[in-house]
Write a protein that holds these residues in place. Structure first.
Motif, PDB file in Angstrom:
ATOM      1  N   ASP A 196       0.844  -1.194   0.000  1.00  0.00           N
ATOM      2  CA  ASP A 196       0.000   0.000   0.000  1.00  0.00           C
ATOM      3  C   ASP A 196       0.877   1.242   0.000  1.00  0.00           C
ATOM      4  N   GLU A 197       0.273   2.327  -0.410  1.00  0.00           N
ATOM      5  CA  GLU A 197       1.042   3.531  -0.707  1.00  0.00           C
ATOM      6  C   GLU A 197       1.816   4.029   0.509  1.00  0.00           C
ATOM      7  N   GLU A 198       1.205   3.915   1.680  1.00  0.00           N
ATOM      8  CA  GLU A 198       1.848   4.398   2.891  1.00  0.00           C
ATOM      9  C   GLU A 198       3.141   3.614   3.152  1.00  0.00           C
ATOM     10  N   GLU A 199       3.055   2.303   2.929  1.00  0.00           N
ATOM     11  CA  GLU A 199       4.229   1.478   3.144  1.00  0.00           C
ATOM     12  C   GLU A 199       5.323   1.822   2.132  1.00  0.00           C
ATOM     13  N   LYS A 200       4.904   1.995   0.891  1.00  0.00           N
ATOM     14  CA  LYS A 200       5.862   2.381  -0.143  1.00  0.00           C
ATOM     15  C   LYS A 200       6.540   3.695   0.228  1.00  0.00           C
ATOM     16  N   ARG A 201       5.707   4.627   0.691  1.00  0.00           N
ATOM     17  CA  ARG A 201       6.238   5.951   1.013  1.00  0.00           C
ATOM     18  C   ARG A 201       7.304   5.844   2.098  1.00  0.00           C
ATOM     19  N   LYS A 202       6.972   5.080   3.150  1.00  0.00           N
ATOM     20  CA  LYS A 202       7.911   4.944   4.268  1.00  0.00           C
ATOM     21  C   LYS A 202       9.205   4.296   3.810  1.00  0.00           C
ATOM     22  N   THR A 203       9.057   3.245   3.009  1.00  0.00           N
ATOM     23  CA  THR A 203      10.245   2.549   2.527  1.00  0.00           C
ATOM     24  C   THR A 203      11.124   3.477   1.701  1.00  0.00           C
ATOM     25  N   MET A 204      10.497   4.221   0.783  1.00  0.00           N
ATOM     26  CA  MET A 204      11.274   5.120  -0.064  1.00  0.00           C
ATOM     27  C   MET A 204      11.975   6.181   0.771  1.00  0.00           C
ATOM     28  N   GLU A 205      11.243   6.677   1.763  1.00  0.00           N
ATOM     29  CA  GLU A 205      11.821   7.711   2.607  1.00  0.00           C
ATOM     30  C   GLU A 205      13.036   7.165   3.347  1.00  0.00           C
ATOM     31  N   ALA A 206      12.876   5.939   3.869  1.00  0.00           N
ATOM     32  CA  ALA A 206      13.981   5.330   4.613  1.00  0.00           C
ATOM     33  C   ALA A 206      15.176   5.068   3.704  1.00  0.00           C
ATOM     34  N   PHE A 207      14.887   4.725   2.463  1.00  0.00           N
ATOM     35  CA  PHE A 207      15.985   4.485   1.524  1.00  0.00           C
ATOM     36  C   PHE A 207      16.646   5.816   1.173  1.00  0.00           C
ATOM     37  N   ARG A 208      15.838   6.826   0.982  1.00  0.00           N
ATOM     38  CA  ARG A 208      16.391   8.117   0.595  1.00  0.00           C
ATOM     39  C   ARG A 208      17.267   8.689   1.706  1.00  0.00           C
TER      40      ARG A 208
END
Ligand code: ADP
Ligand code: MG
Length: 701
Positions: A531-543
């Protein structure tokens, strides 16, 4: 009369009985024009002798033989006749599978015309695919379905068959139709063009495409019909561009800022830690001129991955804001839209722009608040997914629409987007470079800006191919990069394990990479089903570097920008299209460090597969790669193109006929300049092209 006007029913053709008419109707052929436009897919040259001894050097033998003897082999229903024949040069065997009746027709000692495809087998020259005709008599011709006329001594058309059609029927009816209706057909290309290009008249071309006298004539007929199609295609493209201009002339909003960025744009530039590349600057200025100009912009901005298109889009948005109006920036995925929104907030809010982020996942309350603000004009720049153009979204004064990674949208209802504003400017951006040939057709009515240069200091990504059995070395290398504080992507073709496919998947590999291979570095998984929220968190953590290894499917293909990532490992690389590989590779090489891309392929990769991966190894220019992709896979594979109408041409192929296309475009535009009404619906148009044209809605603005 033009061919398109030959709507006369096929039952007017001499010799077309009710059964034949019905058969034709089953294949969608009802008019004589329809029949004559069913061009052969191939031709068999039976006009020149090819003796038996030369069977290996030609596609088929065409000679006169004497029957020497009969023989039988096999038993029962499998019993098969063999006929021994010879011409002046060699002996051969006709193997008559399922044709026992030939025993009576091929009489020992007599002579026959023979046409057939021969091969060497069991020490004999054999054929199973052949036609024969008695040397003096045309009964065999009757059976061969040539309407009683011999099928030898000429070039025979081979038609694409469907639903009960036979070569014989088509040949007979097409010939009749040409005899009855062919001669008076009028030329559709202007005479100067026919002369300049050395083309045939329409009547001659049509006859020759079906029944050429010589291969040279066939070539000319093809060239004529191809040119005609391309010419009308480009007339349509050109018309569309003209119409946009006529229809939509608007009040000039501002005196063009000329050859430098506007005030607000300059303020953004002052805040950046770098200078625009000259490609970016040129694009910005072109866009400014369009936006200040008398008719709405329709511009395609092409620039390779990492060339900095986002910034150009922001500059354009500022131009709209500066005029007191609104801009919308649309991205194909929520991930990318969010990244744009964050960048916009960081770069543009300090300049006083009010930014909003709108996707389909917004909570109802937040959403209605946002929609009100948009409608009231309290938001200057809306960034989001296609939700930006949902039914209930209203803008106060939408001046600019930016569509990022437009190839990802396929045929978006651009008209519904455009309807949100009063003739807004449209900027489409694509990092999957559109091969020139396609650009001339599908996007042929758009103005194009191309960013050719890259921001300075970028080191080209080093690409390596590795066999799957050598993956250990790749992991080892990536381990060293991680140890230096860098980050890595690992990309897989599947999200989850598939029992039926012997492929690695992102889910299992995220586990394995995180636990076994790189236990010291945090890894995370991202794919389209999260889900989008999970994607967002993951991307943020990667960034921000909390996550070092991002395991993904091709969701990271588009747009994602994390400069500290220096390794891109793509496993089962042969499963990805070249353009996708290029996009993926473009995720690294965005910072100062040297970056690497590893294409890991199956040990049993085919030669074709190797050729494709070699393209990646040898090229870094996205334009070249896109052309190669097009050559290797054909246009149908290029995303969005299949619905564009580009493929609905009859005989022309814009890729193969790229040179003719370029000339036809020139001719078409010249004609339109002199006579803008050239393609009025009731002017001289090829109806066939027009009938197929609606798919061009792909670029309808
Ligand atoms: P793309 O064209 O693939 O959409 P982006 O717009 O995502 O590329 O830009 C890639 C990266 O390059 C971003 O980090 C951006 O900040 C940076 N960038 C853009 N323009 C320049 C420039 N002129 N000089 C240096 N870096 C730039
Ligand atoms: Mg981008």
């Amino acid at each position: 009369m033009f061919l398109r006007e030959l709507s006369t029913s096929v039952d007017h053709i001499r010799g077309a009985g009710p059964a034949a008419v019905r058969t034709l109707a089953q294949s969608g052929i009802t008019s004589i024009a329809g029949l004559l436009c069913r061009y052969p897919r191939d031709w068999e040259d039976r006009s020149i002798e090819v003796p038996l001894k030369d069977f290996g050097s030609y596609p088929a033998v065409c000679t006169v033989v004497t029957v020497l003897a009969h023989d039988w082999f096999g038993f029962g229903r499998m019993r098969t006749l063999k006929v021994y024949v010879e011409d002046d040069t060699a002996r051969a065997v006709l193997v008559c599978f399922n044709r026992p009746f030939l025993e009576k027709q091929l009489i020992v000692g007599r002579r026959y015309r023979l046409w057939g495809r021969f091969f060497y087998k069991y020490g004999e020259i054999q054929s199973t695919a052949f036609e024969v005709e008695a040397l003096d008599g045309d009964d065999a011709g009757e059976r061969a379905g040539t309407g009683g006329k011999s099928s030898f001594g000429k070039i025979l058309p081979i038609y694409p068959l469907s639903a009960g059609l036979s070569q014989g029927l088509l040949r007979r009816l097409v010939r009749s139709a040409l005899d009855q209706y062919g001669a008076p057909l009028e030329d559709e290309l202007p005479g100067e063009i026919t002369a300049k290009e050395g083309l045939l008249s329409k009547a001659a071309a049509l006859r020759a495409i079906h029944f050429p006298q010589t291969l040279g004539e066939l070539e000319k007929a093809k060239n004529t019909l191809i040119y005609e199609e391309l010419f009308y295609l480009e007339i349509m493209v050109g018309r569309r561009a003209l119409e946009r201009r006529d229809r939509d002339t608007r009040e000039q909003t501002a005196v063009s800022s000329g050859d430098e960025p506007s005030l607000l744009q300059k303020r953004l530039l002052e805040r950046l830690p770098f200078k625009l590349t000259s490609g970016q600057l040129d694009a910005v200025l072109e866009i400014n001129r369009d936006m200040d100009g008398p008719y709405p912009m329709a511009r395609l901005l092409q620039g390779d991955v990492g060339s900095g298109k986002t910034l150009v889009a922001f500059m354009a948005a500022l131009r709209a804001v500066e005029q007191g109006r609104q801009a919308a920036v649309m991205a194909p995925t929520e991930l990318l839209a969010r990244q744009h929104a964050e960048n916009a907030a960081r770069l543009l809010e300090p300049l006083g722009c009010r930014i909003a982020f709108l996707t389909g996942n917004l909570r109802a309350s937040g959403r209605s608040h946002l929609l009100k603000a948009l409608a009231a004009g309290d938001i200057d720049i809306a960034v989001g997914t296609h939700a930006l153009f949902s039914k209930d979204v209203e803008y106060r004064d939408l001046r600019l629409v930016v569509v990022d990674e437009q190839h990802r949208f396929g045929v978006v209802q651009r008209s519904s987007i455009m309807a949100k504003g009063d003739r807004p400017d449209l900027l489409m951006m694509s990092a999957t470079p559109i091969p020139r040939t396609l650009a001339l057709t599908v996007f042929g009515d758009l103005d194009v800006s191309v960013i050719r240069d890259m921001p300075p200091g970028r080191k080209p990504v080093k690409t390596h191919l590795a066999k799957q059995s050598n993956e250990g070395k790749v992991y080892e290398f990536v381990g060293k990069e991680l140890a230096q504080g860098r980050q890595a992507y690992f990309v897989y073709p599947l999200i989850e394990m598939d029992e039926n496919k012997d492929l690695k998947d992102a889910q299992s590999m995220a586990d394995r990479l995180g636990r076994e291979i790189f236990p010291r570095y945090p890894a995370a998984l991202i794919h389209s089903k999260l889900d989008e929220e999970e994607k967002r968190k993951t991307m943020e953590a990667f960034r921000n570097g909390e996550i070092k290894i991002l395991v993904a499917t091709s969701v990271v293909e588009v747009g994602v920008d994390v400069p500290n990532a220096s390794c891109m490992v793509i496993e089962h690389a042969e499963r990805f299209g070249l353009s996708a590989l290029h996009q993926l590779r473009g995720r690294v090489g965005r910072g100062d460090a040297q970056s690497y891309c590893f294409l890991v392929y199956s040990d049993d990769l085919s030669e074709d597969g190797k050729t494709r991966l070699m393209v990646m190894l040898e090229n870094s220019d996205g334009f070249v790669i896109a052309e190669e992709d097009l050559k290797l896979r054909g246009p149908g594979q290029i995303a969005g193109i299949e619905q564009s109408g580009y493929l609905s041409l009859g005989i022309a192929d814009p890729v193969r006929d790229a040179e003719a296309l370029a000339r036809a475009r020139g001719d078409a535009f010249t004609v339109l300049e002199k006579d803008p009404g050239f393609l009025d619906p009731d002017h001289r148009v090829i109806a066939r092209v027009l009938e197929k044209a609606p798919p061009f809605s792909g670029v309808t603005l």
